[in-house]
Design a protein around this motif. Structure first.
Motif, PDB file in Angstrom:
ATOM      1  N   GLN A 100       0.840  -1.187   0.000  1.00  7.92           N
ATOM      2  CA  GLN A 100       0.000   0.000   0.000  1.00  7.92           C
ATOM      3  C   GLN A 100       0.880   1.244   0.000  1.00  7.92           C
ATOM      4  OE1 GLN A 100      -2.884   0.074   3.087  1.00  7.92           O
ATOM      5  NE2 GLN A 100      -3.750   2.017   2.443  1.00  7.92           N
ATOM      6  N   ASN A 101       0.755   2.051  -1.057  1.00  9.47           N
ATOM      7  CA  ASN A 101       1.478   3.315  -1.220  1.00  9.47           C
ATOM      8  C   ASN A 101       2.992   3.139  -1.243  1.00  9.47           C
ATOM      9  OD1 ASN A 101      -1.013   4.645  -1.194  1.00  9.47           O
ATOM     10  ND2 ASN A 101      -0.978   4.752   1.031  1.00  9.47           N
ATOM     11  N   LYS A 102       3.473   1.989  -1.717  1.00  5.91           N
ATOM     12  CA  LYS A 102       4.908   1.749  -1.861  1.00  5.91           C
ATOM     13  C   LYS A 102       5.149   1.117  -3.220  1.00  5.91           C
ATOM     14  CE  LYS A 102       5.762   1.192   2.982  1.00  5.91           C
ATOM     15  NZ  LYS A 102       5.074   0.443   3.976  1.00  5.91           N
ATOM     16  N   ALA A 103       6.187   1.582  -3.913  1.00  9.56           N
ATOM     17  CA  ALA A 103       6.462   1.053  -5.251  1.00  9.56           C
ATOM     18  C   ALA A 103       7.916   1.303  -5.615  1.00  9.56           C
ATOM     19  CB  ALA A 103       5.554   1.721  -6.276  1.00  9.56           C
ATOM     20  N   VAL A 104       8.363   0.546  -6.610  1.00 12.98           N
ATOM     21  CA  VAL A 104       9.652   0.779  -7.252  1.00 12.98           C
ATOM     22  C   VAL A 104       9.331   1.270  -8.650  1.00 12.98           C
ATOM     23  CG1 VAL A 104      11.773  -0.282  -8.097  1.00 12.98           C
ATOM     24  CG2 VAL A 104      10.824  -0.995  -5.908  1.00 12.98           C
ATOM     25  N   LEU A 152      16.584   7.067  -4.085  1.00  7.30           N
ATOM     26  CA  LEU A 152      17.306   6.578  -5.259  1.00  7.30           C
ATOM     27  C   LEU A 152      17.899   5.220  -4.917  1.00  7.30           C
ATOM     28  CD1 LEU A 152      18.526   6.945  -8.096  1.00  7.30           C
ATOM     29  CD2 LEU A 152      20.454   8.088  -6.989  1.00  7.30           C
ATOM     30  N   LEU A 153      17.441   4.172  -5.599  1.00  9.83           N
ATOM     31  CA  LEU A 153      17.968   2.834  -5.356  1.00  9.83           C
ATOM     32  C   LEU A 153      19.216   2.588  -6.189  1.00  9.83           C
ATOM     33  CD1 LEU A 153      14.602   0.854  -5.334  1.00  9.83           C
ATOM     34  CD2 LEU A 153      15.895   1.738  -3.379  1.00  9.83           C
ATOM     35  N   THR A 154      19.158   2.954  -7.464  1.00  3.35           N
ATOM     36  CA  THR A 154      20.331   2.832  -8.332  1.00  3.35           C
ATOM     37  C   THR A 154      20.110   3.666  -9.578  1.00  3.35           C
ATOM     38  OG1 THR A 154      21.838   1.270  -9.404  1.00  3.35           O
ATOM     39  CG2 THR A 154      19.517   0.808  -9.608  1.00  3.35           C
ATOM     40  N   GLY A 190      16.122  13.550 -18.086  1.00  2.55           N
ATOM     41  CA  GLY A 190      17.148  13.930 -19.058  1.00  2.55           C
ATOM     42  C   GLY A 190      17.692  12.682 -19.725  1.00  2.55           C
ATOM     43  N   LEU A 191      18.980  12.459 -19.596  1.00  2.00           N
ATOM     44  CA  LEU A 191      19.618  11.266 -20.151  1.00  2.00           C
ATOM     45  C   LEU A 191      19.863  10.198 -19.097  1.00  2.00           C
ATOM     46  CD1 LEU A 191      22.201  13.007 -22.503  1.00  2.00           C
ATOM     47  CD2 LEU A 191      19.994  12.004 -23.112  1.00  2.00           C
ATOM     48  N   ARG A 192      19.520  10.474 -17.856  1.00  2.60           N
ATOM     49  CA  ARG A 192      19.768   9.540 -16.750  1.00  2.60           C
ATOM     50  C   ARG A 192      18.552   8.656 -16.513  1.00  2.60           C
ATOM     51  NH1 ARG A 192      21.678  13.009 -11.811  1.00  2.60           N
ATOM     52  NH2 ARG A 192      22.060  10.942 -10.990  1.00  2.60           N
ATOM     53  N   TRP A 193      18.799   7.374 -16.321  1.00  2.00           N
ATOM     54  CA  TRP A 193      17.761   6.398 -15.993  1.00  2.00           C
ATOM     55  C   TRP A 193      17.907   6.051 -14.526  1.00  2.00           C
ATOM     56  CZ3 TRP A 193      14.107   4.091 -19.254  1.00  2.00           C
ATOM     57  CH2 TRP A 193      14.159   4.528 -20.579  1.00  2.00           C
ATOM     58  N   LEU A 194      16.824   6.228 -13.751  1.00  2.00           N
ATOM     59  CA  LEU A 194      16.869   6.048 -12.305  1.00  2.00           C
ATOM     60  C   LEU A 194      15.883   4.971 -11.870  1.00  2.00           C
ATOM     61  CD1 LEU A 194      16.707   9.841 -11.389  1.00  2.00           C
ATOM     62  CD2 LEU A 194      18.762   8.451 -11.675  1.00  2.00           C
ATOM     63  N   VAL A 195      16.296   4.177 -10.895  1.00  4.01           N
ATOM     64  CA  VAL A 195      15.396   3.241 -10.228  1.00  4.01           C
ATOM     65  C   VAL A 195      15.147   3.829  -8.848  1.00  4.01           C
ATOM     66  CG1 VAL A 195      15.044   0.883  -9.424  1.00  4.01           C
ATOM     67  CG2 VAL A 195      16.340   1.298 -11.524  1.00  4.01           C
ATOM     68  N   LEU A 196      13.876   4.132  -8.563  1.00  2.00           N
ATOM     69  CA  LEU A 196      13.516   4.852  -7.349  1.00  2.00           C
ATOM     70  C   LEU A 196      12.571   4.022  -6.493  1.00  2.00           C
ATOM     71  CD1 LEU A 196      12.646   8.222  -9.115  1.00  2.00           C
ATOM     72  CD2 LEU A 196      14.774   7.686  -7.931  1.00  2.00           C
ATOM     73  N   GLY A 197      12.745   4.122  -5.178  1.00  2.44           N
ATOM     74  CA  GLY A 197      11.794   3.562  -4.230  1.00  2.44           C
ATOM     75  C   GLY A 197      10.871   4.684  -3.793  1.00  2.44           C
ATOM     76  N   VAL A 198       9.570   4.493  -3.937  1.00  4.34           N
ATOM     77  CA  VAL A 198       8.604   5.547  -3.647  1.00  4.34           C
ATOM     78  C   VAL A 198       7.667   5.075  -2.546  1.00  4.34           C
ATOM     79  CG1 VAL A 198       6.768   6.975  -4.626  1.00  4.34           C
ATOM     80  CG2 VAL A 198       8.712   6.311  -6.042  1.00  4.34           C
ATOM     81  N   GLU A 254      22.766  -0.756 -19.518  1.00  8.12           N
ATOM     82  CA  GLU A 254      21.670  -1.366 -18.760  1.00  8.12           C
ATOM     83  C   GLU A 254      20.315  -0.801 -19.191  1.00  8.12           C
ATOM     84  OE1 GLU A 254      23.684  -2.373 -14.440  1.00  8.12           O
ATOM     85  OE2 GLU A 254      23.082  -0.311 -14.895  1.00  8.12           O
ATOM     86  N   SER A 255      20.270   0.500 -19.417  1.00 13.48           N
ATOM     87  CA  SER A 255      19.004   1.107 -19.822  1.00 13.48           C
ATOM     88  C   SER A 255      18.599   0.638 -21.216  1.00 13.48           C
ATOM     89  CB  SER A 255      19.088   2.628 -19.776  1.00 13.48           C
ATOM     90  OG  SER A 255      19.985   3.119 -20.737  1.00 13.48           O
TER      91      SER A 255
END
Length: 119
Positions: free
Chosen positions: A52-56, A77-79, A62-70, A85-86
């Motif tokens: 509930q209310n949590k996601a990756v 920022l997870l990685t 821009g040009l950066r690809w981010l994996v975020l924990g919300v 990789e992108s």
């Protein structure tokens, strides 16, 4: 006389509803009178709910690809994905989405063809 006032009231309600619709569309697009424009430099590509209310999420800024924990409280920022990789992630995501979900037009074509075959 009563009919004219009824028609006038209905017309006023219709105009108010249309303006409310137009105004909320402008706000949701982030472009209220041209003062808040979106440059299109940020985009959310994927979201995996964890609870509930949590996601990756996978986002591009821009040009950066981010994996975020919300979560409700914060965004972490997870990685950060490298360019290689992108690129791999985009290719596998595109292949899996094409294989997993058939196109709506293909489904309709199949249904119509089956319906015509029965006749």
């Amino acid at each position: 006389m009563n009919w004219l006032s009824l028609i006038g009231m209905c017309l006023c309600v219709a105009v108010i509803l249309y303006l409310a619709y137009w105004f909320t569309r402008r706000i949701s697009m982030g472009n209220l009178g041209g003062t808040m424009t979106s440059g299109g430099h940020m985009r959310l590509y994927d979201r995996l709910p964890l609870g509930q209310n949590k996601a990756v999420v996978v986002a591009r800024v821009g040009l950066r690809w981010l994996v975020l924990g919300v979560s409700d409280d914060q965004i972490t920022l997870l990685t950060e994905l490298s360019e290689e990789e992108s690129r791999i992630w985009r290719q596998t995501k595109q292949v899996s989405s094409e294989a997993a979900a058939p196109k709506f037009s293909d489904i309709i074509s199949d249904v119509l063809r089956k319906k015509n075959d029965r006749k």
